[in-house]
Scaffold this active site. Structure first.
Site, PDB file in Angstrom:
ATOM      1  N   ARG A  68       0.845  -1.201   0.000  1.00  0.00           N
ATOM      2  CA  ARG A  68       0.000   0.000   0.000  1.00  0.00           C
ATOM      3  C   ARG A  68       0.880   1.251   0.000  1.00  0.00           C
ATOM      4  NH1 ARG A  68      -1.375   1.660   4.748  1.00  0.00           N
ATOM      5  NH2 ARG A  68      -2.379  -0.234   5.467  1.00  0.00           N
TER       6      ARG A  68
ATOM      7  N   TYR B 161     -15.510  17.000 -16.378  1.00  0.00           N
ATOM      8  CA  TYR B 161     -15.952  15.608 -16.472  1.00  0.00           C
ATOM      9  C   TYR B 161     -17.042  15.336 -15.422  1.00  0.00           C
ATOM     10  CZ  TYR B 161     -15.890  10.618 -15.600  1.00  0.00           C
ATOM     11  OH  TYR B 161     -16.271   9.320 -15.368  1.00  0.00           O
TER      12      TYR B 161
ATOM     13  N   ASP C 184      -6.347  18.516 -15.351  1.00  0.00           N
ATOM     14  CA  ASP C 184      -6.688  17.156 -15.763  1.00  0.00           C
ATOM     15  C   ASP C 184      -6.235  17.012 -17.217  1.00  0.00           C
ATOM     16  OD1 ASP C 184      -7.941  14.838 -16.742  1.00  0.00           O
ATOM     17  OD2 ASP C 184      -9.580  15.012 -15.288  1.00  0.00           O
TER      18      ASP C 184
ATOM     19  N   LYS D  19      -7.303   5.917 -19.777  1.00  0.00           N
ATOM     20  CA  LYS D  19      -7.525   6.409 -21.132  1.00  0.00           C
ATOM     21  C   LYS D  19      -6.265   6.262 -22.001  1.00  0.00           C
ATOM     22  CE  LYS D  19     -11.638   7.177 -19.561  1.00  0.00           C
ATOM     23  NZ  LYS D  19     -11.702   7.666 -18.236  1.00  0.00           N
TER      24      LYS D  19
HETATM   25  N1  PLP Z   1     -11.037  12.888 -15.811  1.00  0.00           N
HETATM   26  C1  PLP Z   1     -11.458  12.772 -17.071  1.00  0.00           C
HETATM   27  C2  PLP Z   1     -11.251  13.905 -18.024  1.00  0.00           C
HETATM   28  C3  PLP Z   1     -12.114  11.600 -17.482  1.00  0.00           C
HETATM   29  O1  PLP Z   1     -12.554  11.491 -18.744  1.00  0.00           O
HETATM   30  C4  PLP Z   1     -12.314  10.560 -16.547  1.00  0.00           C
HETATM   31  C5  PLP Z   1     -13.017   9.301 -16.899  1.00  0.00           C
HETATM   32  O2  PLP Z   1     -13.802   9.212 -17.787  1.00  0.00           O
HETATM   33  C6  PLP Z   1     -11.866  10.731 -15.241  1.00  0.00           C
HETATM   34  C7  PLP Z   1     -11.208  11.892 -14.905  1.00  0.00           C
HETATM   35  C8  PLP Z   1     -12.092   9.668 -14.191  1.00  0.00           C
HETATM   36  O3  PLP Z   1     -11.236   8.592 -14.378  1.00  0.00           O
HETATM   37  P1  PLP Z   1     -11.569   7.059 -13.935  1.00  0.00           P
HETATM   38  O4  PLP Z   1     -12.749   6.657 -14.738  1.00  0.00           O
HETATM   39  O5  PLP Z   1     -10.304   6.361 -14.289  1.00  0.00           O
HETATM   40  O6  PLP Z   1     -11.846   7.081 -12.490  1.00  0.00           O
END
Ligand code: PLP
Length: 390
Positions: free
Chosen positions: A51, A103, A175, A200
């Site tokens: 962890r 998001y 992000d 992604k």
């Molecule tokens: N940030 C963006 C721009 C995203 O598109 C996503 C997921 O779709 C996330 C954060 C969240 O990531 P996760 O689905 O891996 O938790």
């Protein structure tokens, strides 16, 4: 070891290659062990418990920190865990400024943390200079930036927002999920933190959920690592191993996928069943110049408005064959999503209206398939969509 000035393509392909001390394995081995031997009484080794730290996860963190130009990184169990880890730096009453079109999962996380009194929150349209200035006048602790935005591909000026946020005493988190470090490096533009859903482009094969926070400042890395250990936010070694395997091909994947996306965007822009295309690579995009200057490429994500409303959307998504109807993005396969009923459903109709996400909007994540097959598939589906209007 590689020299420090090594180019990013070489870091992605080569970080940790040929460094196995045990048997000289070229590909770094996976360490699944949850716990590690103490070589002696009161003498821990390099790792104690997974962890806290794990060789496979640390290797991925090291590669991503180098690619983003940060002091260090914490690899988390998901992209949402990465966003939440940054929020752990805040105290109740601290103000977070976030884009009103962020998001949907991030929107839900910060809204619900605000509702529980963990932080204060202001959603703003970051393209609106006056709205951003008003929010910054409230002395936020953290400013969240998502560029290009999801799903409308609006581009925000990371350098300008960072300068203004710093002047107001706030730190900036970007992000970078939509572009990956192959196409955008927010820390070099002035941001303090980068978060990714490594689910992604970084993993790139739609078979792992994961995330990462990279910090410019070593003290911040330490604080984030400590909290990730306390709260158990860190990602699994097996996921880290797969994600590092995906990262090896990040640059050629993104290069090929964005070439396909550009071709798809130009095709859609010329089709009579499409009323608008949102792709920063098109010269008609309002932020084309900013994207060209701030990004190393325009990426593999785009969205478009279908003329003909919800019925046309249904016909379209039922007619595609090369594209698959699914959420997520950044994998080697092409996906189509309907934000209003899928990724952004939880925002609610009013927040969607304010963010400009209509019921006729479709989002594409363009993959590695042959360009001609992608365009033929869209052409067929657009034909089916328009047939609905007859
Ligand atoms: N940030 C963006 C721009 C995203 O598109 C996503 C997921 O779709 C996330 C954060 C969240 O990531 P996760 O689905 O891996 O938790």
């Amino acid at each position: 070891d590689m020299p420090e000035e090594t180019r990013p393509e070489t870091i992605a392909a080569g970080h940790g290659i040929g460094e196995d001390a045990g048997f000289g394995a070229v590909a770094p081995p996976i360490y699944l062990s949850s716990t590690y031997v103490f070589p002696g009484f009161e003498r821990p080794g390099a790792h104690e418990y997974s962890r806290t730290s794990n060789p496979s996860r640390d290797l991925l963190a090291g590669a991503l920190a180098r690619l983003e130009g940060g002091a260090g990184a914490v690899v988390t169990a998901s992209g949402m865990a990465a966003v939440d880890l940054v929020l752990s730096l805040l105290r109740p009453g601290d103000l977070v400024v976030a884009p009103h079109d962020c998001y949907g999962g991030t929107y839900r996380l910060i809204a619900q943390r605000a509702e529980r009194g963990h932080l204060d929150l202001a959603f703003v349209d970051q393209a609106d200079a006056a709205a951003l200035a008003a929010a910054l006048a409230r002395r936020p602790k953290l400013v969240l930036v998502e560029t290009p935005s999801n799903p409308l591909m609006r581009v925000s000026d990371i350098g300008a927002i960072s300068a203004r946020a710093h002047a107001a005493g706030a730190k900036v988190v970007v992000d970078n999920t939509f572009l990956s470090p192959a196409l955008q490096r927010p820390l070099a533009l002035g941001a303090d933190f980068v978060v990714h859903s490594t689910t992604k482009f970084i993993n790139g094969h739609s078979d792992v959920v994961g995330g990462v926070v990279i910090a410019a400042d070593a003290g911040d890395v330490e604080e984030l690592s400590a909290w990730a250990n306390i709260a158990g936010t860190t990602g699994a070694p097996f996921d880290a191993y797969l994600t590092l395997r995906g990262l090896r091909t990040l640059f050629p994947r993104v290069e090929r996928q964005q070439a396909n996306a550009g071709a798809v965007a130009r095709f859609l822009a010329g089709h009579r069943a499409v009323s608008a295309v949102h792709y920063p690579g098109l010269e008609t995009h309002p932020s084309h110049a900013l994207a060209a200057q701030q990004q190393r490429g325009f990426g593999a994500m785009l969205s478009f408005e279908l003329a003909g409303g919800t019925e046309a959307v249904r016909r379209f998504v039922e007619a595609v064959g090369v594209f698959t109807l699914a959420e997520s993005l950044g994998g080697i396969e092409s996906l189509v999503a309907h934000p209003a009923t899928m990724t952004h459903a939880r925002m609610g109709p009013e927040a969607r209206r304010i963010a400009g996400i209509s019921d006729s909007l479709l989002r594409l994540s363009v993959g590695l398939e042959a360009e001609a097959d992608l365009i033929a598939d869209l052409d067929r589906a657009l034909g089916a969509a328009t047939a609905a209007g007859r």
